[in-house]
Design a protein around this motif. Structure first.
Motif, PDB file in Angstrom:
ATOM      1  N   PHE A   1       0.825  -1.207   0.000  1.00  0.00           N
ATOM      2  CA  PHE A   1       0.000   0.000   0.000  1.00  0.00           C
ATOM      3  C   PHE A   1       0.861   1.260   0.000  1.00  0.00           C
ATOM      4  O   PHE A   1       0.512   2.268  -0.609  1.00  0.00           O
ATOM      5  N   VAL A   2       2.015   1.198   0.691  1.00  0.00           N
ATOM      6  CA  VAL A   2       2.913   2.351   0.717  1.00  0.00           C
ATOM      7  C   VAL A   2       3.467   2.619  -0.670  1.00  0.00           C
ATOM      8  O   VAL A   2       3.544   3.764  -1.126  1.00  0.00           O
ATOM      9  N   VAL A   3       3.851   1.564  -1.364  1.00  0.00           N
ATOM     10  CA  VAL A   3       4.393   1.722  -2.717  1.00  0.00           C
ATOM     11  C   VAL A   3       3.345   2.332  -3.656  1.00  0.00           C
ATOM     12  O   VAL A   3       3.686   3.059  -4.601  1.00  0.00           O
ATOM     13  N   ALA A   4       2.070   2.049  -3.396  1.00  0.00           N
ATOM     14  CA  ALA A   4       1.011   2.573  -4.269  1.00  0.00           C
ATOM     15  C   ALA A   4       0.967   4.093  -4.271  1.00  0.00           C
ATOM     16  O   ALA A   4       0.428   4.698  -5.206  1.00  0.00           O
ATOM     17  N   ALA A   5       1.536   4.744  -3.238  1.00  0.00           N
ATOM     18  CA  ALA A   5       1.520   6.212  -3.185  1.00  0.00           C
ATOM     19  C   ALA A   5       2.289   6.820  -4.341  1.00  0.00           C
ATOM     20  O   ALA A   5       1.959   7.925  -4.811  1.00  0.00           O
ATOM     21  N   TYR A   6       3.315   6.111  -4.844  1.00  0.00           N
ATOM     22  CA  TYR A   6       4.152   6.674  -5.906  1.00  0.00           C
ATOM     23  C   TYR A   6       3.425   6.746  -7.249  1.00  0.00           C
ATOM     24  O   TYR A   6       3.365   7.829  -7.867  1.00  0.00           O
ATOM     25  N   PRO A   7       2.862   5.668  -7.764  1.00  0.00           N
ATOM     26  CA  PRO A   7       2.144   5.804  -9.039  1.00  0.00           C
ATOM     27  C   PRO A   7       0.932   6.717  -8.949  1.00  0.00           C
ATOM     28  O   PRO A   7       0.608   7.425  -9.911  1.00  0.00           O
ATOM     29  N   VAL A   8       0.266   6.710  -7.793  1.00  0.00           N
ATOM     30  CA  VAL A   8      -0.892   7.597  -7.637  1.00  0.00           C
ATOM     31  C   VAL A   8      -0.468   9.052  -7.740  1.00  0.00           C
ATOM     32  O   VAL A   8      -1.091   9.870  -8.431  1.00  0.00           O
ATOM     33  N   THR A   9       0.635   9.429  -7.068  1.00  0.00           N
ATOM     34  CA  THR A   9       1.102  10.817  -7.101  1.00  0.00           C
ATOM     35  C   THR A   9       1.631  11.194  -8.472  1.00  0.00           C
ATOM     36  O   THR A   9       1.399  12.317  -8.952  1.00  0.00           O
ATOM     37  N   VAL A  10       2.340  10.274  -9.119  1.00  0.00           N
ATOM     38  CA  VAL A  10       2.872  10.571 -10.461  1.00  0.00           C
ATOM     39  C   VAL A  10       1.738  10.843 -11.448  1.00  0.00           C
ATOM     40  O   VAL A  10       1.767  11.821 -12.202  1.00  0.00           O
ATOM     41  N   TRP A  11       0.715   9.981 -11.454  1.00  0.00           N
ATOM     42  CA  TRP A  11      -0.387  10.200 -12.385  1.00  0.00           C
ATOM     43  C   TRP A  11      -1.195  11.438 -12.012  1.00  0.00           C
ATOM     44  O   TRP A  11      -1.657  12.170 -12.900  1.00  0.00           O
ATOM     45  N   ALA A  12      -1.373  11.692 -10.732  1.00  0.00           N
ATOM     46  CA  ALA A  12      -2.105  12.899 -10.317  1.00  0.00           C
ATOM     47  C   ALA A  12      -1.377  14.153 -10.798  1.00  0.00           C
ATOM     48  O   ALA A  12      -2.004  15.110 -11.268  1.00  0.00           O
ATOM     49  N   GLY A  13      -0.032  14.158 -10.702  1.00  0.00           N
ATOM     50  CA  GLY A  13       0.722  15.307 -11.195  1.00  0.00           C
ATOM     51  C   GLY A  13       0.604  15.467 -12.694  1.00  0.00           C
ATOM     52  O   GLY A  13       0.448  16.592 -13.209  1.00  0.00           O
ATOM     53  N   ALA A  14       0.678  14.333 -13.428  1.00  0.00           N
ATOM     54  CA  ALA A  14       0.531  14.404 -14.886  1.00  0.00           C
ATOM     55  C   ALA A  14      -0.867  14.868 -15.277  1.00  0.00           C
ATOM     56  O   ALA A  14      -1.048  15.669 -16.202  1.00  0.00           O
ATOM     57  N   ARG A  15      -1.860  14.375 -14.571  1.00  0.00           N
ATOM     58  CA  ARG A  15      -3.254  14.758 -14.840  1.00  0.00           C
ATOM     59  C   ARG A  15      -3.453  16.249 -14.605  1.00  0.00           C
ATOM     60  O   ARG A  15      -4.106  16.949 -15.396  1.00  0.00           O
ATOM     61  N   ALA A  16      -2.888  16.783 -13.513  1.00  0.00           N
ATOM     62  CA  ALA A  16      -3.020  18.204 -13.209  1.00  0.00           C
ATOM     63  C   ALA A  16      -2.281  19.058 -14.235  1.00  0.00           C
ATOM     64  O   ALA A  16      -2.767  20.128 -14.629  1.00  0.00           O
ATOM     65  N   ALA A  17      -1.104  18.601 -14.683  1.00  0.00           N
ATOM     66  CA  ALA A  17      -0.359  19.353 -15.695  1.00  0.00           C
ATOM     67  C   ALA A  17      -1.136  19.430 -17.000  1.00  0.00           C
ATOM     68  O   ALA A  17      -1.185  20.481 -17.662  1.00  0.00           O
ATOM     69  N   LEU A  18      -1.758  18.323 -17.393  1.00  0.00           N
ATOM     70  CA  LEU A  18      -2.576  18.316 -18.603  1.00  0.00           C
ATOM     71  C   LEU A  18      -3.777  19.245 -18.457  1.00  0.00           C
ATOM     72  O   LEU A  18      -4.118  20.003 -19.379  1.00  0.00           O
ATOM     73  N   THR A  19      -4.417  19.188 -17.290  1.00  0.00           N
ATOM     74  CA  THR A  19      -5.571  20.056 -17.047  1.00  0.00           C
ATOM     75  C   THR A  19      -5.186  21.523 -17.107  1.00  0.00           C
ATOM     76  O   THR A  19      -5.891  22.350 -17.700  1.00  0.00           O
ATOM     77  N   ARG A  20      -4.063  21.867 -16.505  1.00  0.00           N
ATOM     78  CA  ARG A  20      -3.612  23.262 -16.531  1.00  0.00           C
ATOM     79  C   ARG A  20      -3.307  23.712 -17.955  1.00  0.00           C
ATOM     80  O   ARG A  20      -3.621  24.844 -18.345  1.00  0.00           O
ATOM     81  N   ALA A  21      -2.686  22.842 -18.747  1.00  0.00           N
ATOM     82  CA  ALA A  21      -2.332  23.211 -20.117  1.00  0.00           C
ATOM     83  C   ALA A  21      -3.571  23.492 -20.959  1.00  0.00           C
ATOM     84  O   ALA A  21      -3.550  24.355 -21.840  1.00  0.00           O
ATOM     85  N   ILE A  22      -4.662  22.769 -20.696  1.00  0.00           N
ATOM     86  CA  ILE A  22      -5.873  22.947 -21.488  1.00  0.00           C
ATOM     87  C   ILE A  22      -6.751  24.061 -20.944  1.00  0.00           C
ATOM     88  O   ILE A  22      -7.239  24.919 -21.692  1.00  0.00           O
ATOM     89  N   LEU A  23      -6.950  24.086 -19.639  1.00  0.00           N
ATOM     90  CA  LEU A  23      -7.910  25.015 -19.036  1.00  0.00           C
ATOM     91  C   LEU A  23      -7.298  26.340 -18.631  1.00  0.00           C
ATOM     92  O   LEU A  23      -8.022  27.326 -18.460  1.00  0.00           O
ATOM     93  N   SER A  24      -5.996  26.411 -18.455  1.00  0.00           N
ATOM     94  CA  SER A  24      -5.314  27.668 -18.134  1.00  0.00           C
ATOM     95  C   SER A  24      -4.030  27.734 -18.949  1.00  0.00           C
ATOM     96  O   SER A  24      -2.943  27.451 -18.434  1.00  0.00           O
ATOM     97  N   PRO A  25      -4.133  28.046 -20.237  1.00  0.00           N
ATOM     98  CA  PRO A  25      -2.946  28.067 -21.088  1.00  0.00           C
ATOM     99  C   PRO A  25      -1.891  29.030 -20.559  1.00  0.00           C
ATOM    100  O   PRO A  25      -2.170  29.931 -19.760  1.00  0.00           O
ATOM    101  N   ARG A  26      -0.668  28.805 -21.007  1.00  0.00           N
ATOM    102  CA  ARG A  26       0.449  29.638 -20.552  1.00  0.00           C
ATOM    103  C   ARG A  26       0.206  31.115 -20.828  1.00  0.00           C
ATOM    104  O   ARG A  26       0.568  31.972 -20.025  1.00  0.00           O
ATOM    105  N   GLU A  27      -0.448  31.395 -21.960  1.00  0.00           N
ATOM    106  CA  GLU A  27      -0.716  32.792 -22.289  1.00  0.00           C
ATOM    107  C   GLU A  27      -1.625  33.429 -21.247  1.00  0.00           C
ATOM    108  O   GLU A  27      -1.474  34.604 -20.906  1.00  0.00           O
ATOM    109  N   ALA A  28      -2.589  32.652 -20.744  1.00  0.00           N
ATOM    110  CA  ALA A  28      -3.495  33.197 -19.731  1.00  0.00           C
ATOM    111  C   ALA A  28      -2.745  33.492 -18.440  1.00  0.00           C
ATOM    112  O   ALA A  28      -2.977  34.514 -17.787  1.00  0.00           O
ATOM    113  N   GLU A  29      -1.835  32.579 -18.049  1.00  0.00           N
ATOM    114  CA  GLU A  29      -1.064  32.814 -16.836  1.00  0.00           C
ATOM    115  C   GLU A  29      -0.174  34.041 -16.993  1.00  0.00           C
ATOM    116  O   GLU A  29      -0.062  34.868 -16.092  1.00  0.00           O
ATOM    117  N   LEU A  30       0.487  34.154 -18.147  1.00  0.00           N
ATOM    118  CA  LEU A  30       1.334  35.323 -18.372  1.00  0.00           C
ATOM    119  C   LEU A  30       0.502  36.599 -18.391  1.00  0.00           C
ATOM    120  O   LEU A  30       0.913  37.632 -17.863  1.00  0.00           O
TER     121      LEU A  30
END
Length: 413
Positions: A173-202
């Motif tokens: 169960f402890v090891v499961a924290a790593y893939p869960v966090t990696v995918w959550a980070g990738a999912r959030a990065a994809l969401t930010r790229a689509i819903l808040s493009p870099r131009e909007a942040e700038l």
């Protein structure tokens, strides 16, 4: 270094990361992603079904019209939900409508590319992302759960065998924290790229920089006015009193006496100091600008210029104080440059409000050759105009004439 995302926590502290809240935040992000995907699919399916069934009625058309706008609601919720794994808020890229009202809001949103991009994200989330969230959760926890469940099929184990196996399977169960966090980070990065493009942040950051600069300019003007008031009511009044007393003392002394000569010299020096202080006060912030507005202040500057100046400044009323101050110092510095460098015989100051901008033009018939980068004070004027959400351009070919044009926004945020 402050940890802002689950990815940073994982890469910077691979072991200490397990004791932090990031694994739990990542787990909550993926679980809520599954629930959001299922809920969004159910709601959109309901809107489509009931919208088609109720098409003959107005309600059906409203339900169908709500489908393409659903991306706005989902995107806003996703930007908020992303804070679970990314502490930096995702700015809303939508621009405000040009006028109030529901119709203007709908027209603005329908014409924006971001609206349709968010609708596309809803489709990707329904048919792909939440399934991936569920798959990562299932794979990460299926094996540990299967191992623990298998213990109960062997009824011959003693009680301490169950305890030993349970403790042995906990690391899974402890090891499961790593893939869960990696995918959550990738999912959030994809969401930010689509819903808040870099131009909007700038754009959001640049907007904040502009507002911060405007606040600094306003604070600077307040401080200038305080200094002007203190000099006018304090040091200037004392110098006036000193000049009067020296003048009276000079009258009481015998003409031509050494004491009369000394007091007379001190009297002249006091009058020179008073004149210089008045000029300094006028440079810090002229009282005439506060009392009578920009046209009167511009006429006062023109009257003190060694070069004849014609003032053609027509305004319908008072402008915001920050705009008046910026325009006044553009006029002052430009006329000072005319007197120092242009060898002009005449200068003209023109000003009009066009739309929501004050347009100033200061021209002369001098030798030209003015350069913003040459340290003539024009670079400072350009910075001051930019701080007032405006622009300054200089046209000065060799041989003249020279034209300084400033456009200052009259809208105060």
């Amino acid at each position: 270094m402050t940890v802002r995302t689950g990815w940073q926590a994982l890469t910077q502290h691979p072991l200490g990361f397990l004791a932090s809240a990031w694994p739990w935040r990542s787990l909550a992000y993926l679980v809520s992603g599954v629930l959001t995907g299922v809920g969004t699919a159910a709601v959109l399916l309901g809107l489509l079904v009931f919208g088609v069934l109720l098409t003959p009625a107005v309600v059906g058309l409203v339900l169908l019209a709500a489908v393409p706008l659903s991306g706005l609601v989902v995107a806003r919720f996703e930007r908020w939900r992303m804070l679970l794994v990314d502490r930096d808020p995702a700015p809303d890229p939508h621009r405000p409508p040009d006028r109030p009202g529901v119709r203007a809001w709908l027209r603005t949103r329908v014409r924006e590319q971001q609206t349709w991009q968010e609708l596309g994200y809803v489709g990707v989330s329904m048919f792909g992302l939440w399934w991936l969230d569920f798959g990562v959760l299932a794979v990460s926890f299926f094996l540990p759960g299967l191992c623990i469940a298998s213990m109960f099929y062997d009824l011959t184990l003693p009680w301490y065998g169950y305890v030993f196996d349970s403790v042995a399977f906990v690391p899974l169960f402890v090891v499961a924290a790593y893939p869960v966090t990696v995918w959550a980070g990738a999912r959030a990065a994809l969401t930010r790229a689509i819903l808040s493009p870099r131009e909007a942040e700038l754009g959001a950051r640049l907007g904040e920089v502009s507002r911060s600069r405007a606040r600094l300019v306003d604070a600077y003007e307040v401080e200038r006015r305080r200094i002007e008031r203190d000099l006018h009511d304090g040091a200037q009044q004392r110098l006036v009193a000193l000049t009067v007393q020296l003048g009276l003392a000079r009258l009481d002394l015998p003409p031509g006496s050494p004491a009369a000569l000394q007091v007379g010299g001190a009297h002249e020096q006091a009058k020179l100091a008073l004149a210089e202080l008045r000029e300094l006060i006028r440079g810090v912030h002229p009282q005439i600008l506060t009392d009578r507005g920009l046209p009167a202040a511009a006429a006062d500057v023109a009257g003190r210029s060694p070069v004849p100046v014609t003032v053609d400044l027509v305004l319908d009323g008072r402008l915001p104080a920050s705009v008046e101050a910026a325009a006044y110092f553009v006029i002052t510095e430009s006329l000072a440059n005319v007197a120092k460098h242009s060898r002009a015989g005449r200068a003209v100051v023109r000003g009009r409000v066009v739309g929501d901008r004050l347009v100033l033009e200061i021209s002369d018939d001098g030798v030209g050759g003015a350069d913003v980068t040459a340290g003539s004070g024009l670079a400072g004027l350009a910075d001051r105009a930019a701080a007032a959400n405006g622009t300054l351009t200089v046209t000065s070919p060799t041989g003249g004439p020279t034209l300084v044009r400033a456009e200052l926004s009259c809208l105060v945020e």
